[in-house]
Design a protein around this motif. Structure first.
Motif, PDB file in Angstrom:
ATOM      1  N   GLU A 155      10.922 -51.408  38.379  1.00 47.49           N
ATOM      2  CA  GLU A 155      11.165 -51.904  39.742  1.00 47.49           C
ATOM      3  C   GLU A 155      10.381 -53.209  39.986  1.00 47.49           C
ATOM      4  OE1 GLU A 155      10.345 -49.817  43.771  1.00 47.49           O
ATOM      5  OE2 GLU A 155      11.473 -48.444  42.467  1.00 47.49           O
ATOM      6  N   SER A 156       9.145 -53.224  39.472  1.00 46.66           N
ATOM      7  CA  SER A 156       8.278 -54.393  39.684  1.00 46.66           C
ATOM      8  C   SER A 156       8.824 -55.624  38.947  1.00 46.66           C
ATOM      9  CB  SER A 156       6.857 -54.095  39.212  1.00 46.66           C
ATOM     10  OG  SER A 156       6.864 -53.630  37.882  1.00 46.66           O
ATOM     11  N   GLU A 157       9.526 -55.391  37.858  1.00 47.53           N
ATOM     12  CA  GLU A 157      10.137 -56.486  37.087  1.00 47.53           C
ATOM     13  C   GLU A 157      11.236 -57.134  37.937  1.00 47.53           C
ATOM     14  OE1 GLU A 157      12.479 -54.943  33.889  1.00 47.53           O
ATOM     15  OE2 GLU A 157      11.379 -56.091  32.407  1.00 47.53           O
ATOM     16  N   ASP A 158      12.034 -56.281  38.542  1.00 46.94           N
ATOM     17  CA  ASP A 158      13.146 -56.739  39.383  1.00 46.94           C
ATOM     18  C   ASP A 158      12.634 -57.536  40.589  1.00 46.94           C
ATOM     19  OD1 ASP A 158      15.884 -56.607  39.306  1.00 46.94           O
ATOM     20  OD2 ASP A 158      15.939 -55.191  40.988  1.00 46.94           O
ATOM     21  N   ARG A 159      11.533 -57.063  41.145  1.00 47.67           N
ATOM     22  CA  ARG A 159      10.967 -57.682  42.349  1.00 47.67           C
ATOM     23  C   ARG A 159      10.579 -59.144  42.112  1.00 47.67           C
ATOM     24  NH1 ARG A 159       5.143 -55.935  44.777  1.00 47.67           N
ATOM     25  NH2 ARG A 159       4.989 -57.613  46.292  1.00 47.67           N
ATOM     26  N   PHE A 160      10.136 -59.468  40.897  1.00 46.70           N
ATOM     27  CA  PHE A 160       9.625 -60.828  40.652  1.00 46.70           C
ATOM     28  C   PHE A 160      10.580 -61.693  39.832  1.00 46.70           C
ATOM     29  CE2 PHE A 160       5.693 -58.298  41.295  1.00 46.70           C
ATOM     30  CZ  PHE A 160       5.326 -58.879  42.501  1.00 46.70           C
ATOM     31  N   LYS A 161      11.849 -61.273  39.730  1.00 48.61           N
ATOM     32  CA  LYS A 161      12.805 -62.122  39.011  1.00 48.61           C
ATOM     33  C   LYS A 161      12.883 -63.468  39.727  1.00 48.61           C
ATOM     34  CE  LYS A 161      15.699 -58.849  36.595  1.00 48.61           C
ATOM     35  NZ  LYS A 161      16.817 -57.932  36.724  1.00 48.61           N
ATOM     36  N   GLU A 241       3.661 -51.903  34.406  1.00 48.57           N
ATOM     37  CA  GLU A 241       4.008 -52.502  35.697  1.00 48.57           C
ATOM     38  C   GLU A 241       3.735 -54.003  35.669  1.00 48.57           C
ATOM     39  OE1 GLU A 241       2.167 -50.613  39.068  1.00 48.57           O
ATOM     40  OE2 GLU A 241       3.245 -51.922  40.474  1.00 48.57           O
ATOM     41  N   THR A 245       2.315 -60.634  43.907  1.00 50.24           N
ATOM     42  CA  THR A 245       2.539 -60.579  45.352  1.00 50.24           C
ATOM     43  C   THR A 245       3.769 -61.424  45.665  1.00 50.24           C
ATOM     44  OG1 THR A 245       1.259 -62.584  45.791  1.00 50.24           O
ATOM     45  CG2 THR A 245       0.025 -60.503  45.794  1.00 50.24           C
ATOM     46  N   ASP A 246       4.348 -61.201  46.841  1.00 51.43           N
ATOM     47  CA  ASP A 246       5.550 -61.966  47.207  1.00 51.43           C
ATOM     48  C   ASP A 246       5.244 -63.465  47.275  1.00 51.43           C
ATOM     49  OD1 ASP A 246       7.100 -59.771  47.250  1.00 51.43           O
ATOM     50  OD2 ASP A 246       6.922 -59.417  49.414  1.00 51.43           O
TER      51      ASP A 246
END
Ligand code: NAP
Length: 350
Positions: A155-161, A241, A245-246
């Motif tokens: 999930e964390s990989e997807d978040r920072f694409k 993971e 951060t955003d």
């Protein structure tokens, strides 16, 4: 209804095939892909892999500069409104794809925003069904559906694409965020070696994270990576993971040992590059075309785009597990349109 040329896919290969086929008066139709959650999750939305990248600095003809006026004047207003403001560091992937799409449309290519769900290649003309219900026949098909990069699926990989997570160091490695900062490459094959070695030109340090204690890569590429003083290998490790951060994007990764799963380690990195292979988008073909052992379409005639079925041509990454570049895909898209045109002529169909 019988189409003359049906192009499936909307990356550089598909649009270049469409431009050439349209200019040859073949009245092509392009199925550019459906916009739905399944395609979003798989990374197979219209406009291909380039639509998911940022700047494209290596596509000839697009040096850095302000293209705002050019984009305003060349892209249809409704499409232009949906595009992000131009960033000036070079053409962006989505801009390049919209430009190619527009060029195909200008020459009369018809574009349908839908997936081809089924195709029957057992007799000609070929029978085609689209996801949205269209059914038609076609004399030739150009398959340009590309490939999708494999990710670990975190999930964390997807978040920072696009914010530190990438699957293409050659495309993204020279961007400012990866310069003079550490990056990590995941995988132990030739791609991982190539990406890691390439990244050392820009990065302050490159970690390779591999799940085993030996590389799958060819000896020469592995040795080149191992002898590079900027590269450090984290053997017997997987990424647990991606940390970040955003605002800052990726700031590190947490690794877990595959030998002793209780062992974890965090390393600081700004870039995360997955190099664990690609999957060609061929599911809808149901095995009707010959593929190699990795699922890529085989082009049996050297330097031609013919597939194993007469009248079916392939272009771009769906038939290329070697170069995988926008410019090579565009080149084979051109070749596929010319091959289709010549085939139609020899068959007396045009
Ligand atoms: P690949 O050879 O299939 O290697 C994929 C690597 O990713 C393997 O080391 C594999 O580990 C690892 N991996 C796969 N799934 C994983 C997961 N879920 N978690 C952790 N690791 C995972 O793919 P490739 O490196 O992209 O190469 C594809 C083809 O292109 C190869 O034939 C290669 O020779 C060719 N290629 C050639 C060049 C060149 O000659 N310049 C450059 C790039 C690619 P395991 O080893 O444990 O299975």
């Amino acid at each position: 209804m019988t189409e003359t040329v049906t192009i499936i896919g909307s990356g550089p290969a598909g649009w270049t095939a469409a431009i050439y086929a349209a200019r040859a008066n073949l009245n092509p139709v392009v199925y550019e892909g459906a916009i739905n959650s399944e395609n979003y999750a798989k990374g197979t939305l219209p406009l291909g892999q380039l639509a998911q990248t940022t700047e494209v600095e290596n596509y000839p003809g697009f040096p850095a500069g302000d293209m705002t006026g050019y984009l305003d004047s060349s892209i249809a207003e409704d499409k232009r409104k949906m595009m992000a403001p131009h960033a000036k560091e070079g053409v962006s992937g989505p801009e390049l794809m919209e430009l190619m799409r527009q060029q195909a449309v200008n020459f009369g290519a018809r574009v349908i925003t839908d997936d081809i769900a089924e195709i029957d290649l057992s007799e000609r003309p070929f029978k085609v069904k689209a996801l949205g219900g269209d059914e038609f026949e076609t004399q030739t098909v150009i398959i340009a559906t590309g490939a999708r990069a494999n990710y670990l699926g975190l999930e964390s990989e997807d978040r920072f694409k696009n914010n530190g997570v990438s699957a293409c160091a050659v495309c993204d490695g020279a961007l400012p965020r990866y310069r003079d900062t550490p990056s990590v490459v995941i995988g132990g094959g030739d791609s991982a070696m190539e990406e890691a070695t390439f990244l050392t030109k820009f990065a302050s340090k490159v970690y390779i994270v591999h799940r085993r204690d030996a590389f799958r890569a060819s000896k020469i590429m592995a040795e080149r990576a191992l002898s590079n003083e900027k590269i450090e290998v984290k053997w017997n490790s997987v990424v647990d993971e991606v940390l970040g951060t955003d605002t800052d994007g990726v700031t590190g990764v947490r690794l877990r040992s595959t030998v002793d799963e209780s062992q974890t380690e965090e390393i600081d990195v700004k870039g995360y590059f997955a190099a664990i292979g690609h999957t060609p988008n061929t599911d809808f073909l149901n095995g009707q075309l010959e593929t190699n052992d990795k699922g890529y379409l085989i082009l049996p005639v050297p330097h031609r785009t013919n597939t194993s079925v007469d009248g079916v041509f392939a272009a771009g990454d769906v038939a290329d597990d070697h170069y995988k570049q926008a410019i090579t895909a565009a080149g084979t898209g051109c070749a596929a349109a010319l091959d289709a045109e010549r085939w139609l002529t020899t068959q007396g169909l045009i």
